[in-house]
Motif scaffolding. Structure first.
Motif, PDB file in Angstrom:
ATOM      1  N   ALA A   3      35.666  38.706  43.155  1.00  0.00           N
ATOM      2  CA  ALA A   3      35.780  37.257  43.293  1.00  0.00           C
ATOM      3  C   ALA A   3      34.723  36.552  42.443  1.00  0.00           C
ATOM      4  O   ALA A   3      35.015  35.538  41.788  1.00  0.00           O
ATOM      5  N   ARG A   4      33.499  37.072  42.445  1.00  0.00           N
ATOM      6  CA  ARG A   4      32.422  36.486  41.643  1.00  0.00           C
ATOM      7  C   ARG A   4      32.753  36.579  40.159  1.00  0.00           C
ATOM      8  O   ARG A   4      32.593  35.609  39.408  1.00  0.00           O
ATOM      9  N   THR A   5      33.241  37.744  39.720  1.00  0.00           N
ATOM     10  CA  THR A   5      33.589  37.936  38.316  1.00  0.00           C
ATOM     11  C   THR A   5      34.745  37.037  37.911  1.00  0.00           C
ATOM     12  O   THR A   5      34.755  36.474  36.819  1.00  0.00           O
ATOM     13  N   HIS A   6      35.712  36.875  38.802  1.00  0.00           N
ATOM     14  CA  HIS A   6      36.855  36.006  38.523  1.00  0.00           C
ATOM     15  C   HIS A   6      36.400  34.556  38.362  1.00  0.00           C
ATOM     16  O   HIS A   6      36.883  33.841  37.479  1.00  0.00           O
ATOM     17  N   MET A   7      35.472  34.129  39.225  1.00  0.00           N
ATOM     18  CA  MET A   7      34.965  32.760  39.134  1.00  0.00           C
ATOM     19  C   MET A   7      34.179  32.559  37.833  1.00  0.00           C
ATOM     20  O   MET A   7      34.276  31.507  37.209  1.00  0.00           O
ATOM     21  N   GLN A   8      33.413  33.555  37.409  1.00  0.00           N
ATOM     22  CA  GLN A   8      32.668  33.437  36.170  1.00  0.00           C
ATOM     23  C   GLN A   8      33.604  33.385  34.969  1.00  0.00           C
ATOM     24  O   GLN A   8      33.384  32.626  34.032  1.00  0.00           O
ATOM     25  N   ASN A   9      34.653  34.195  34.982  1.00  0.00           N
ATOM     26  CA  ASN A   9      35.603  34.228  33.865  1.00  0.00           C
ATOM     27  C   ASN A   9      36.459  32.972  33.812  1.00  0.00           C
ATOM     28  O   ASN A   9      36.855  32.538  32.740  1.00  0.00           O
ATOM     29  N   SER A  10      36.767  32.387  34.958  1.00  0.00           N
ATOM     30  CA  SER A  10      37.608  31.194  34.957  1.00  0.00           C
ATOM     31  C   SER A  10      36.818  29.972  34.493  1.00  0.00           C
ATOM     32  O   SER A  10      37.399  29.023  33.980  1.00  0.00           O
ATOM     33  N   ASN A  11      35.494  29.989  34.671  1.00  0.00           N
ATOM     34  CA  ASN A  11      34.670  28.862  34.220  1.00  0.00           C
ATOM     35  C   ASN A  11      34.372  28.928  32.726  1.00  0.00           C
ATOM     36  O   ASN A  11      34.025  27.932  32.118  1.00  0.00           O
ATOM     37  N   THR A  12      34.490  30.112  32.137  1.00  0.00           N
ATOM     38  CA  THR A  12      34.192  30.281  30.717  1.00  0.00           C
ATOM     39  C   THR A  12      35.484  30.147  29.916  1.00  0.00           C
ATOM     40  O   THR A  12      36.464  30.811  30.210  1.00  0.00           O
ATOM     41  N   PRO A  13      35.490  29.305  28.890  1.00  0.00           N
ATOM     42  CA  PRO A  13      36.717  29.214  28.080  1.00  0.00           C
ATOM     43  C   PRO A  13      36.935  30.507  27.301  1.00  0.00           C
ATOM     44  O   PRO A  13      35.995  31.087  26.759  1.00  0.00           O
ATOM     45  N   GLY A  14      38.164  30.965  27.298  1.00  0.00           N
ATOM     46  CA  GLY A  14      38.499  32.216  26.596  1.00  0.00           C
ATOM     47  C   GLY A  14      37.887  33.428  27.257  1.00  0.00           C
ATOM     48  O   GLY A  14      37.487  34.365  26.584  1.00  0.00           O
ATOM     49  N   GLY A  15      37.823  33.418  28.598  1.00  0.00           N
ATOM     50  CA  GLY A  15      37.210  34.528  29.342  1.00  0.00           C
ATOM     51  C   GLY A  15      37.940  35.834  29.103  1.00  0.00           C
ATOM     52  O   GLY A  15      39.120  35.869  28.756  1.00  0.00           O
ATOM     53  N   SER A  16      37.236  36.936  29.250  1.00  0.00           N
ATOM     54  CA  SER A  16      37.829  38.252  28.987  1.00  0.00           C
ATOM     55  C   SER A  16      38.781  38.642  30.108  1.00  0.00           C
ATOM     56  O   SER A  16      38.670  38.174  31.234  1.00  0.00           O
ATOM     57  N   LYS A  17      39.691  39.491  29.788  1.00  0.00           N
ATOM     58  CA  LYS A  17      40.646  39.984  30.774  1.00  0.00           C
ATOM     59  C   LYS A  17      39.938  40.975  31.697  1.00  0.00           C
ATOM     60  O   LYS A  17      39.163  41.805  31.250  1.00  0.00           O
ATOM     61  N   ALA A  18      40.237  40.903  32.988  1.00  0.00           N
ATOM     62  CA  ALA A  18      39.585  41.768  33.979  1.00  0.00           C
ATOM     63  C   ALA A  18      40.366  43.054  34.209  1.00  0.00           C
ATOM     64  O   ALA A  18      40.108  43.766  35.150  1.00  0.00           O
ATOM     65  N   LYS A  19      41.335  43.327  33.341  1.00  0.00           N
ATOM     66  CA  LYS A  19      42.194  44.490  33.542  1.00  0.00           C
ATOM     67  C   LYS A  19      41.421  45.802  33.404  1.00  0.00           C
ATOM     68  O   LYS A  19      41.524  46.680  34.248  1.00  0.00           O
ATOM     69  N   ASP A  20      40.647  45.948  32.353  1.00  0.00           N
ATOM     70  CA  ASP A  20      39.913  47.182  32.104  1.00  0.00           C
ATOM     71  C   ASP A  20      38.424  47.034  32.404  1.00  0.00           C
ATOM     72  O   ASP A  20      37.611  47.792  31.897  1.00  0.00           O
ATOM     73  N   ARG A  21      38.068  46.085  33.242  1.00  0.00           N
ATOM     74  CA  ARG A  21      36.675  45.818  33.549  1.00  0.00           C
ATOM     75  C   ARG A  21      36.123  46.840  34.529  1.00  0.00           C
ATOM     76  O   ARG A  21      36.776  47.225  35.466  1.00  0.00           O
TER      77      ARG A  21
END
Length: 153
Positions: A108-126
C-alpha cells in the motif's frame, strides 16, 4: 474438510454415506458396528486426536529445542513433543500473519508513492523490502506497540 495449511484431509462427512463403511468390508461386521465407527469418526474429539497424532510427524520451522527453551523460561515444562510442536505451530502462524500484514502495508505504501509520482514504475516485477515502519503498522494491528529506543538516556 480439507485443511491445506497442515496437510489434514478428512474424507466425506458421516451423513454422506462415504464414512468408514468401506473399511468394514470383508470383516463380517454388522451394520451396528459400522454405525458406531461413523459416530466415532464424526465426534468432535476425534478431529483433535487425529491432529495431535499428525503433530508427531510434523516438523515446524521453529525447532523444538528453541520452543522448549522459551516455554521453560515462561515456567511451562512439557515432556510431550506434540505439545511443544503445537506451540511452535501457533508461533509460526502468528509470525506468518504479522509478516503478511507487513507486506500488505508495504504494498500500500509503495502504491501510494508510485501514484504520487508522474510516470511511476510498474509494480509487477517489484521486490519488496520489509521496513521497520511496515512492521510497526502490522504489529499495531495486533496490539503490539513498537518504538525506537531513546538514546539520550
Amino acid at each position: 474438510m480439507v485443511g491445506s495449511n497442515f496437510g489434514i484431509i478428512y474424507s466425506g462427512s458421516a451423513g454422506s454415506g462415504q464414512g468408514n463403511a468401506s473399511s468394514n468390508v470383508g470383516q463380517g461386521s454388522s451394520s451396528h458396528s459400522a454405525l458406531g465407527d461413523r459416530e466415532r469418526s464424526s465426534a468432535p474429539g476425534s478431529h483433535l486426536s487425529d491432529f495431535m497424532l499428525q503433530l508427531e510427524d510434523y516438523t515446524p520451522l521453529i525447532p523444538d529445542a528453541v520452543t522448549s527453551h522459551y516455554l521453560n523460561m515462561g515456567g511451562f515444562h512439557s515432556d510431550d513433543k506434540r505439545i511443544v510442536r503445537l506451540v511452535s505451530l501457533a508461533a509460526q502462524k502468528y509470525i506468518s500473519d504479522v509478516v503478511d500484514d507487513a507486506l500488505q502495508h508495504s504494498k500500500a505504501r509503495t502504491h501510494m508513492q508510485n501514484s504520487n509520482t508522474p510516470g511511476g514504475s510498474k509494480a509487477k516485477d517489484r521486490k519488496f523490502t520489509l521496513t521497520m515502519e511496515d512492521l510497526q503498522q502490522a504489529l499495531a494491528d495486533y496490539g503490539v506497540n513498537v518504538r525506537k529506543m531513546d538514546y539520550s538516556q
